[in-house]
Design an enzyme around this catalytic site. Structure first.
Site, short mmCIF file in Angstrom:
data_model
loop_
_atom_site.label_atom_id
_atom_site.label_comp_id
_atom_site.label_asym_id
_atom_site.label_seq_id
_atom_site.Cartn_x
_atom_site.Cartn_y
_atom_site.Cartn_z
N LYS A 48 0.81 -1.22 0.00
CA LYS A 48 0.00 0.00 0.00
C LYS A 48 0.85 1.27 0.00
O LYS A 48 0.42 2.31 -0.54
CB LYS A 48 -0.96 -0.02 1.19
CG LYS A 48 -2.07 -1.05 1.07
CD LYS A 48 -3.02 -0.99 2.25
CE LYS A 48 -4.23 -1.89 2.06
NZ LYS A 48 -3.87 -3.31 1.93
N GLU A 87 -2.11 6.29 8.81
CA GLU A 87 -2.72 7.25 7.91
C GLU A 87 -3.69 8.12 8.69
O GLU A 87 -4.26 7.67 9.69
CB GLU A 87 -3.51 6.48 6.83
CG GLU A 87 -3.38 7.02 5.44
CD GLU A 87 -4.11 6.13 4.44
OE1 GLU A 87 -3.60 5.97 3.32
OE2 GLU A 87 -5.19 5.60 4.77
N LYS A 137 -16.77 -4.73 3.88
CA LYS A 137 -17.93 -4.32 3.10
C LYS A 137 -19.07 -5.32 3.30
O LYS A 137 -18.85 -6.53 3.37
CB LYS A 137 -17.55 -4.23 1.63
CG LYS A 137 -16.41 -3.26 1.35
CD LYS A 137 -15.84 -3.44 -0.05
CE LYS A 137 -14.61 -2.58 -0.25
NZ LYS A 137 -13.94 -2.85 -1.55
#
Length: 655
Positions: A111, A189, A227
């Site tokens: 990532k 992040e 999800k």
């Protein structure tokens, strides 16, 4: 003749095998004990020695070459994003890996490398930093503010992600994220979550020279970054979506992308700010909704792209117009118990206990099925355990408007039935989402379900009828009420109960006497035995009537003789809150009896469930008196089993 090895399991393996069979390819599956339904769709099948075989690139490459396969499809998860698999295939022979080239995989599977690529091409990303220790996380958070998100470089599917809301929670979040990262590398992040932030992803397809897109999907209905409900297209305006599609084409074009890929973003509906998240260099779980709106078989197309002379032009995919009146919704049906914070609900499902929806615009992708090739081990039942994720099926609906698709979703859920009451599913959650006014008004963000889960469950329980709802009122005490398993229990029935000790006793001990009691069912409130039985009893060992509720545990089957049950009424007993594999023990448990102290909130042990780590925390400052029977790293511990016995103590405050 092409021959394909599918290095995966479950519904995605069946999906790939079906497309390959339609093309006339020979097919090979790999499977493990108690998980072979997908293998019945392959012409040949190879049994793995253990679940770990799915993650062993050399083992899979060896199978591909020994079976003389020409191609290998990795599906999603497992090794689908790992450069190790194409490297092993190249070393072992000339098997074609159906996925991006090695260089692209190396970037997409990391990532931070993906973020760096985006930055170099002028695509916006959230502030982030590669970290080596907890101090790095705290220093980063001081600059951007809490909350922040810790992510594994090679995480996915909701695994390897933890939100840090404060300095105090950084250490445990860092430890759990590391535990879910194969590479043991993480970065931090700035957290872009909450009202307004949607999860949007763009479907990319390429032939190694040209790239194109098949529009976008919205995946904002999430829980713990997994999800749950996806739709295509999003309800955002075309003008709003255009920058995300352009950024995806820029990234994919630079990579000379080949095959299927998904480029993911966070988009803020209030400010119209957006950032790039990551590249998924594989077929996605939610690829089905794109197929429905674009009328393209993505898996068949993916297979053909890795045969000589096939390009986007020859497949008529150089341009794919967005249908003006087609919407699709995917509902992820999982074996999770809404009454127990959506914990895994393991067990066994028989074919007779499954009923799927049907009708125009309704599709079901599931592994609870049996194909035409039974091999040596026909599937008699399907087992739900802790080794794999909890996905049972994907219910996909299509309509000529968003409202029509939502109506079809509600109807499909009412038609769906799984198990005999022992396996719990998230159907009430899915139904509650589709019934919530925020769904209709597109007021969904990535933390919406976390904030509204109680209301979603309430709506879902109203929307989806319970099995046996046609039976007489459960509070009617005038007659027998049949249980779901066909057991009739009559109020007023008298039972004789005798209790006696079992097992050998020391020679010096005299056996305790047996005790005899009578028990009468005064009334029955709910009878879904053996799943649930509740009401009022009168007994000879209590002077007053007692209200009771008997519910069957959803714990996976584990050997009861290997462990001991915790006394749930004893605060000193720490029990396993769910079934899972022990992957870590606190040092105090490893030396139980030495009275080593533990602090309130420290992780006594970590349980791995579906490859995600769940910590069991100390409820108070204490010393460990003893360890529960059978507790050690590597064993599967059942729900309700004793972890340890604590002795509350007063410890000096930390400096």
């Amino acid at each position: 003749m092409h021959k394909l090895l599918v290095a995966n399991r479950g519904e995605i393996a069946i999906r790939i095998l079906r497309s390959a069979n339609e093309l006339g390819w020979n097919t090979v599956a790999i499977y493990t004990d108690d998980d072979g339904s997908h293998a019945t769709y392959a012409k040949e099948a190879v049994k793995l020695e253990s679940v770990d075989g799915f993650l062993n690139a050399e083992t899979i490459a060896k199978i591909a070459t020994s079976k003389k396969c020409t191609h290998l499809h990795p599906g999603y998860g497992f090794l689908s994003e790992s450069p190790a698999l194409p490297l092993a295939l190249a070393k072992a022979g000339s098997v074609v890996f159906i996925g991006p080239c090695l260089e692209t995989l190396q970037i997409a599977s990391d990532k931070m490398l993906s973020r760096n690529l985006a930055t170099s091409l002028g695509v916006k990303v959230a502030p982030g930093l590669l970290v080596n220790c907890v101090a790095d996380i705290r220093a980063f958070a001081q600059g951007v503010g809490y909350p922040v998100i810790i992510k594994a470089l090679d995480g996915g599917g909701g695994r390897g992600i933890r939100v840090v809301d404060s300095e105090a929670s950084a250490d445990e979040a860092h430890k759990r994220t590391l535990g879910e990262s194969p590479s043991k590398q993480v970065f931090v992040e700035q957290a872009l979550t909450g009202p307004g932030w949607k999860h949007i992803e763009v479907q990319i397809i390429g032939d190694g020279i040209s790239v194109n897109h098949l529009w976008e999907r919205e995946c904002s209905v999430q829980r713990r970054f997994q999800k749950i409900v996806e739709m295509a297209p999003s309800l955002l305006s075309r003008q709003t979506v255009r920058p995300l599609i352009e950024a995806s084409l820029k990234l994919a074009g630079h990579l000379k992308y080949k095959g299927l890929g998904t480029f993911e973003y966070l988009f803020n509906t209030a400010s119209h700010d957006w950032v790039f998240l990551e590249i998924n260099p594989r077929v996605q779980v939610e690829h089905t909704v794109t197929e429905e709106i674009c009328d393209v078989d993505l898996v068949r197309t993916q297979l053909l792209l890795f045969t000589p002379g096939t390009t986007l032009s020859t497949l008529n995919l150089a341009s794919v117009p967005l249908p003006s009146s087609t919407y699709a919704i995917q509902l992820r049906l999982t074996a999770e118990d809404p009454a127990r914070t959506l914990q895994l609900s393991p067990g066994s499902i028989a074919a007779s206990d499954v009923s799927w929806p049907a009708g125009r615009g309704v599709r079901v992708d599931t592994w609870l099925t049996t194909g035409p090739y039974t091999h040596d081990s026909p599937v008699a039942a399907w087992a739900i355990g802790t080794d794999f994720d909890s996905l049972l099926a994907k219910i996909i609906v299509r309509g000529r408007s968003f409202i029509e698709a939502t109506d079809k979703a509600r109807s499909a859920l009412r038609e769906t039935s799984i198990g005999n009451g022992m396996i719990k599913t998230n159907i009430p959650v899915l139904a509650g989402v589709s019934d919530h006014p925020d769904w209709a008004s597109n007021n969904i963000d990535t933390l919406w379900l976390e904030r509204n889960l109680a209301e979603v469950l309430r709506l879902g329980e109203i929307s989806v009828p319970k099995r046996g709802a046609h039976m007489p009122n459960a509070t009617n005490t005038g007659g027998a009420i049949p249980a779901s398993a066909g057991v009739f229990l009559q109020p007023g029935t008298l039972f004789n109960l005798q209790l006696s000790p079992t097992g050998a006793l020391p020679s010096s001990s005299s056996p305790p006497p047996s005790s005899k009691h009578s028990l009468t069912l005064a009334s029955i409130e709910e009878n879904a035995f053996p799943s649930v039985l509740s009401g009022v009893i009168r007994t000879s060992f209590a002077s007053s009537p007692l209200r009771f509720s008997l519910s069957q545990s959803t714990s996976a089957a584990v050997s009861s003789s290997s462990f001991e049950l915790a006394d749930l009424n004893d605060g000193a007993h720490v029990s396993a809150p769910m079934t899972g594999k022990i992957v870590e023990l606190h040092p105090a448990l490893l030396t139980a009896g030495d009275r080593i102290t533990v602090r309130k909130g420290e992780a006594l042990l970590a349980l791995s469930v579906m490859k995600m780590e769940n910590a069991v925390l100390a409820p108070f400052d204490a010393v460990v008196e003893r360890l529960g029977k059978g507790i050690k790293v590597g064993v599967v511990l059942g729900e309700g089993m004793l972890v340890c016995v604590l002795n509350r103590t007063t410890l000096p405050s930390r400096l």
